[in-house]
Design an enzyme around this catalytic site. Structure first.
Site, short mmCIF file in Angstrom:
data_model
loop_
_atom_site.label_atom_id
_atom_site.label_comp_id
_atom_site.label_asym_id
_atom_site.label_seq_id
_atom_site.Cartn_x
_atom_site.Cartn_y
_atom_site.Cartn_z
N ASP A 275 33.23 12.04 -53.00
CA ASP A 275 32.17 12.20 -51.92
C ASP A 275 32.86 12.84 -50.91
O ASP A 275 34.02 13.14 -50.80
CB ASP A 275 31.17 11.22 -51.90
CG ASP A 275 32.03 10.17 -50.80
OD1 ASP A 275 33.08 10.19 -50.71
OD2 ASP A 275 31.14 9.31 -50.13
N LYS B 252 30.47 14.00 -59.72
CA LYS B 252 30.66 13.01 -59.05
C LYS B 252 29.54 11.80 -59.12
O LYS B 252 30.03 10.54 -59.29
CB LYS B 252 30.41 13.31 -57.40
CG LYS B 252 30.69 12.21 -56.30
CD LYS B 252 29.87 12.60 -55.21
CE LYS B 252 28.30 12.00 -55.32
NZ LYS B 252 27.56 11.92 -54.04
#
Length: 258
Positions: free
Chosen positions: A168, A150
């Site tokens: 997220d 991420k």
């Protein structure tokens, strides 16, 4: 040569059906390609130039800010990093600052002790392996301590202009809640979104989804009456099916650190 008996149409049909069932219905997008196109068209009208809300001054401070943001809010990270980046905006300056002093700057952020270790370690690795420069590939970025997929995707997008989907908590929630790109893990959701989002909208897509999740499709109570895609949304528990007026929002005010 051994003769192979051809499948009957009935057998072929069963085989094809079995292949389709390898992707359970609950894991398929609930939207047609035209509906997905319309969803992102509306997001693009509402926020033509969406921006991330983590303050940074260069790729290095972006890596640090994103790494610090795990299990923390952007606002909380920004509050801590304004003073930090004023004195340590390069790997060399971060090492000179040292882990103990770094902890003092970020002690208001959750898990700050472990994060301080990672920031010092990633600074060391950047200097030793990459000449002090932040690498431009995901494969290299994830070798940095405290940097996962991420974080790497955020850096590739925000620092280097690459179209990536950084999943997220907001994106993971929305993708599953409205059944846009269901998945059991962030990696599954990322892969699913990458398949369904039209290429023309891919670069800004993760910011549109994050901001939509942060300010409209909130975790505890989605504000469906403020949603520009309320009529398209497939969330079974939505409270409104009349879309909010599709108007451009005021430009985001994202202060620059330093």
């Amino acid at each position: 040569m051994k003769n192979v008996k051809p499948k009957s149409p009935k057998q072929s049909s069963k085989s094809n059906a079995a292949t389709v069932r390898l992707v359970p219905a609950r894991q398929r997008s609930a939207y047609s390609a035209a509906e997905v196109e319309e969803i992102f068209r509306r997001f693009s009208v509402q926020r033509p130039e969406p921006r991330g809300e983590l303050e940074h001054v260069n790729p290095f401070t972006l890596v640090v800010a994103v790494a610090l943001s795990a299990q923390a809010t952007d606002a909380g990270v920004n509050k801590a990093t304004r003073a930090l980046f004023a004195v340590a905006d390069t790997p060399q300056k971060m090492l000179a600052l040292g882990e103990e002093k770094l902890r003092d700057y970020i002690k208001t952020i959750g898990l700050y002790r472990n994060k301080a270790k990672n920031v010092i370690a990633l600074s060391e690795k950047l200097i030793a392996d990459f000449g002090g420069e932040v690498p431009r590939t995901r494969e290299e970025l994830v070798t940095l301590p405290g940097v996962g997929r991420k974080t790497a995707n955020v850096v590739l997008s925000m620092a280097f202009g690459q179209p990536t989907i950084a999943v997220d908590t907001h994106i993971f929630r929305i993708a599953n809640r409205i059944r846009l790109a269901p998945g059991r893990t962030p990696d599954e959701v990322e892969a699913h979104l990458s398949r369904v989002i039209p290429e023309a909208y891919l670069y800004h897509a993760h910011h549109w989804l994050i901001l939509h999740g942060r300010y409209v499709c909130k975790a505890r109570r989605p504000e469906c009456e403020r949603c520009v895609i309320a009529d398209l949304c497939k969330f079974p528990e939505k409270t409104c099916d009349i879309p909010a007026p599709l108007v451009e929002l005021p430009p985001q005010v994202v202060p620059v650190a330093g």
